[in-house]
Design a protein around this motif. Structure first.
Motif, PDB file in Angstrom:
ATOM      1  N   ASP A 239       7.659   8.625  39.817  1.00 45.75           N
ATOM      2  CA  ASP A 239       8.607   8.348  38.740  1.00 45.75           C
ATOM      3  C   ASP A 239       9.458   7.126  39.051  1.00 45.75           C
ATOM      4  O   ASP A 239       9.703   6.286  38.182  1.00 45.75           O
ATOM      5  CB  ASP A 239       9.526   9.566  38.514  1.00 45.75           C
TER       6      ASP A 239
ATOM      7  N   ASP B 196       9.426   3.860  36.798  1.00 46.58           N
ATOM      8  CA  ASP B 196      10.664   3.425  36.153  1.00 46.58           C
ATOM      9  C   ASP B 196      10.912   1.941  36.411  1.00 46.58           C
ATOM     10  O   ASP B 196      11.210   1.166  35.496  1.00 46.58           O
ATOM     11  CB  ASP B 196      11.824   4.260  36.699  1.00 46.58           C
TER      12      ASP B 196
ATOM     13  N   LYS C 182       0.805   7.062  34.559  1.00 46.80           N
ATOM     14  CA  LYS C 182       2.172   7.355  34.122  1.00 46.80           C
ATOM     15  C   LYS C 182       2.776   6.184  33.360  1.00 46.80           C
ATOM     16  O   LYS C 182       3.437   6.366  32.331  1.00 46.80           O
ATOM     17  CB  LYS C 182       3.037   7.643  35.340  1.00 46.80           C
TER      18      LYS C 182
END
Lengths: 334, 496
Positions: B190, B194, B223
């Protein structure tokens, strides 16, 4: 690329409010919230410092607006073709200069006062740092506005000096220009004196003691009071350098004048030579022709002499023959 | 694995874009217009460590001053209330930061608050702030709240790193260690996604993503793809249709993002280098474009013999503005030394010129007769005076690079890095070796144990077939004698 979520934030505030009301939690002033805010604002000292700082800034802003407003007139009114409406007399300009200078001085004094006061009052390191930085910003703003003013002033002074120098280069025929410049000098004298006074009060070492009008104008040309000693020195050095440059240019021009006189005489010479050459050529032709003629004449004379001699011989022979024939006839007859 | 180099995309470089975004943020999120006679506006900048890392390679303190920042402070430091000044916050939306901000709101430190979050803040945290603002009756003081999407650190015009503070969190070890749990892996992914997402938002372009299958890179790619699609689906609120983005740029010049897992090539990061920038990074303390040197003052030995040499700590900034650095950061080290010499020579020549002019001007000032010489010299003097700041800057750069190069040279000499470099080059290009590996490892003054381990690992990785057991035992013994830890060897064995 940034996303503005202020509206989202306000929406969250509303939801929190409604949620707290629903839960019956006192938020530290639900209805009184707005009133509390007002109350909480007023006892907090608004900050003398920041209000005074903003005052100074607004003053400087006024000065800047004033300068910008009259800038066009200040610079452009030198072209005398302009109508009366746009013209600005010298006295008006000097008035502007003086006002600007006093204004700038008061502003810088105010900044100094604020600085000393700020350092006395508050003891927190961060606040001190912040205030000195704020004062630096204000000073920088003032400097920028002063630059506007000094640029204008420099243009005007430069024009005056140029005019004086031009009038100096043609001494005899232009008594009119000399009168006009002297009248200009005269009008400038009262203004210069009045300006030299405030300038000399502050920086007596800046105005040089020479009586030459050029240097005097240069000295007062930087009547800006906000210069630090290093800037003064820099300006002085620049002055000296510029003076040297101007002098050298002037001498060069004088030499050039002398040279051009010589050049004129030199140029006249070939103009005489060319017709002379043509004449000489024609004379040469004539002479050559004459020599030819004389030669031929000589030949003719020689021939004539020869003919003459031969003719004489024949005549003599004929006469002698005739006389001999007469004699013979005479002897024959007797 | 955490440094990303970008092929030159159309338009401004990423460094310029990030700088522009930062400046706009500092200007209360209004595009910055330079006005020479504008009124000064002052503000205070509050950042956390992440914000500090992002801002420090891009804006110097002077530039911050130019933007009107009087003070710049860390979020978690003691801050005194400063009345009547707007505060610009530039922080990550983590729990501690939010708590500290709510505390500030309660203590009413500043007059108005402009909150800028480095990456997107979640709705619940936003409500926390709203709660605190309500409690402190300071809702009107919160003037603006922004999501800046700047969660990456740009070091050069076309190179950025993902983060500096929690480097270990996204390092190779974090992803590849054997005892990693799924949740930890998720958090790491993540974080990476990001940062990459923020990067593409700042760039203003949607990339085409390519990755190698079956590796961590594929996870990141999937992702990132999902996140981008989600964002683009909502055409009204999409981040990619802003005013900074022309439609043509969007459709025709999509950049290509290639995600590569480090496991493909483990030898390169272990390799000893020979180019200037790489050497500085390897040998000296080099972070975020800043080098920290410990200079020992004075090479002469103190006569008493007992006094230790004083060490001055100096730090230098190696920025893209530094022309020498830009030209030579990729050059091999001997070339750099020569170039420094050359620069020094030219600088000395210019300095002499200025001195000569000064003396001539001093003499000619009294003699008005030599007119032409004077005017010529005034012209030269003007040019010399105007070029004086350039000369001083040049001198500073030459000093800087001389010091840095000297420090690097000392390290090279101490550790015999040139030998390592040559040897590793030969190993990696699979040419014949003139010196036995064992010799180098057993050589006592040829580098630190780490260097020897690196050399051996490169040999092991690039060997066609694994060395025999006996050889391996010999090498292990030699390495242990030299003082190396054998753990890296275990891992590489496993990896192979």
């Amino acid at each position: 690329m940034a996303v503005d979520i202020t509206l989202l934030f306000r929406a969250s505030v509303k939801t929190v409010k409604t949620r707290n009301k629903a839960l019956g939690v006192a938020v530290g002033g639900g209805v009184d919230g707005s009133r509390d805010e007002l109350f909480r604002r007023s006892p907090r000292p608004k900050g003398d410092f920041s209000s005074r700082a903003r005052e100074v800034i607004s003053h400087i802003g006024k000065l800047r607006d004033f300068l910008l407003e009259h800038r066009k007139d200040y610079i452009n009114a030198y072209s005398h073709v302009m109508s009366e409406y746009g013209r600005m007399t010298d006295s008006e300009r000097d008035q502007i200069d003086q006002d600007a200078q006093t204004f700038m001085r008061t502003c810088s004094e105010a900044i100094q006062q604020l600085r000393t006061q700020a350092h006395k009052e508050i003891h927190s390191q961060q606040v001190k740092e912040h205030r000195s930085a704020v004062l630096d910003f204000i000073e920088d703003y003032l400097k920028r506005v002063c630059k506007l003013y000094s640029e204008q002033r420099a243009i005007r002074v430069k024009r005056v000096v140029d005019k004086k120098r031009l009038s100096k280069l043609e001494p005899e025929p232009n008594t009119k220009t000399r009168e006009s410049t002297s009248s200009e000098k005269g009008s400038q004298h009262p203004s210069r004196e009045s300006e030299e006074k405030p300038a000399t009060e502050e920086y007596p070492e800046k105005v040089p003691a020479e009586s030459q009008p050029e240097l005097g104008t240069w000295g007062e040309g930087k009547g800006d009071d906000e210069l630090s000693p290093e800037e003064i020195q820099m300006f002085e050095q620049e002055n000296q350098r510029l003076i040297g440059e101007m002098n050298s240019l002037f001498d060069e021009v004088r030499c050039v004048c002398g040279f051009s006189g010589l050049l004129a005489s030199v140029i006249a010479f070939p103009e005489m030579v060319l017709p002379q050459e043509a004449e000489i050529d024609s004379i040469h032709q004539l002479v050559v022709g004459a020599t030819e003629n004389i030669k031929e004449g000589n030949e003719d004379i020689r021939e004539a002499i020869k003919n003459n001699a031969g003719f004489r011989v024949w005549v003599l022979f004929f006469l002698v023959m005739c006389s001999f024939s007469l004699l013979f006839l005479d002897w024959y007859d007797s | 694995m955490v440094g990303v180099k970008m092929a030159a995309a159309a338009g401004a470089s990423i460094r310029e874009r990030q700088t522009v975004a930062l400046k706009r943020m500092l200007n209360f999120n209004v595009p910055h217009v330079k006005n020479s006679t504008g009124e000064p506006v002052w503000k205070v900048l509050i950042y956390d460590r992440f914000g500090q890392d992002i801002i420090s390679p891009l804006l110097s303190v002077k530039e911050l001053r130019d933007m009107g920042i009087t003070l710049h402070l860390l979020l978690h430091s003691d801050r005194d209330p400063i009345p009547d000044v707007p505060a610009v916050y530039f922080v990550m939306p983590t729990e501690e930061n939010i708590d500290r901000m709510c505390q500030d709101l309660r203590n009413q430190l500043y007059e108005s608050y402009y909150l800028n979050f480095i990456s997107a803040i979640s709705r619940s945290k936003l409500e926390d702030i709203a709660n605190a603002a309500l409690a402190a009756s300071a809702v009107t003081q919160v003037a603006k709240v922004f999501d800046q999407y700047l969660n990456f650190i740009t070091l050069e015009d076309d190179m950025f790193v993902l983060c500096n503070q929690n480097k270990e969190l996204v390092s190779y070890r974090a992803i590849n260690r054997p005892d990693i749990t799924d949740t930890e892996m998720e958090t790491v992914m993540d974080t990476i996604v990001d940062s990459l997402f923020c990067f593409f938002v700042t760039l203003g372009a949607v990339p085409i993503i390519r990755c190698s299958r079956g590796t961590a890179a594929e996870m990141v790619a999937v992702k990132l793809d999902k996140k981008l699609r989600e964002n683009l689906r909502d055409a009204r609120n999409s981040l990619f249709t802003g005013d900074t983005l022309g439609a043509g740029q969007f459709s025709f010049q999509r950049p290509l993002l290639v995600l590569v897992d480090r496991n493909i090539d483990l030898a390169t990061p272990l390799h000893h280098t020979w180019t200037y920038q790489a050497l500085v990074h390897d040998v000296l303390d080099f972070h975020l474009n800043r080098v920290n040197l410990e200079e020992s003052s004075g090479v002469e030995n103190s006569p008493a013999g007992a006094r230790p040499k004083r060490k001055n700590k100096k730090s230098y900034d190696l920025t893209p503005v530094d022309k020498f650095w830009q030209k030579h950061k990729g050059s091999p080290f001997p070339e750099v030394a020569e170039s420094v010499q050359q620069e020094l020579e030219s600088y000395r020549a210019q300095e002499d010129e200025v001195k000569r002019l000064k003396s001539i001007m001093g003499l000619e000032g009294e003699d008005e007769g030599a007119i032409s010489m004077l005017s010529d010299n005034t012209a030269k003097l003007t040019s010399a005076v105007s070029s004086l700041p350039e000369l001083l800057e040049k001198k500073r750069l030459i000093d800087l690079h001389t010091n840095v190069a000297t420090a690097v040279l000392e390290h090279i000499k101490a550790r015999k890095l040139d030998v390592y470099f040559e040897y590793e080059e030969k190993i990696m290009s699979k040419t014949t070796l003139d010196k036995s590996l064992l010799d180098i490892i057993s050589d006592p003054d040829a580098g630190t144990p780490e260097d020897k381990m690196r050399l051996f690992l490169i040999y092991y990785i690039s060997a066609q077939q694994a060395p025999s057991e006996a050889d391996l035992e010999q090498y292990k013994k030699a390495l242990t004698d030299a003082g190396c830890n054998l753990n890296p060897l275990q891992y590489i064995k496993q990896w192979k």
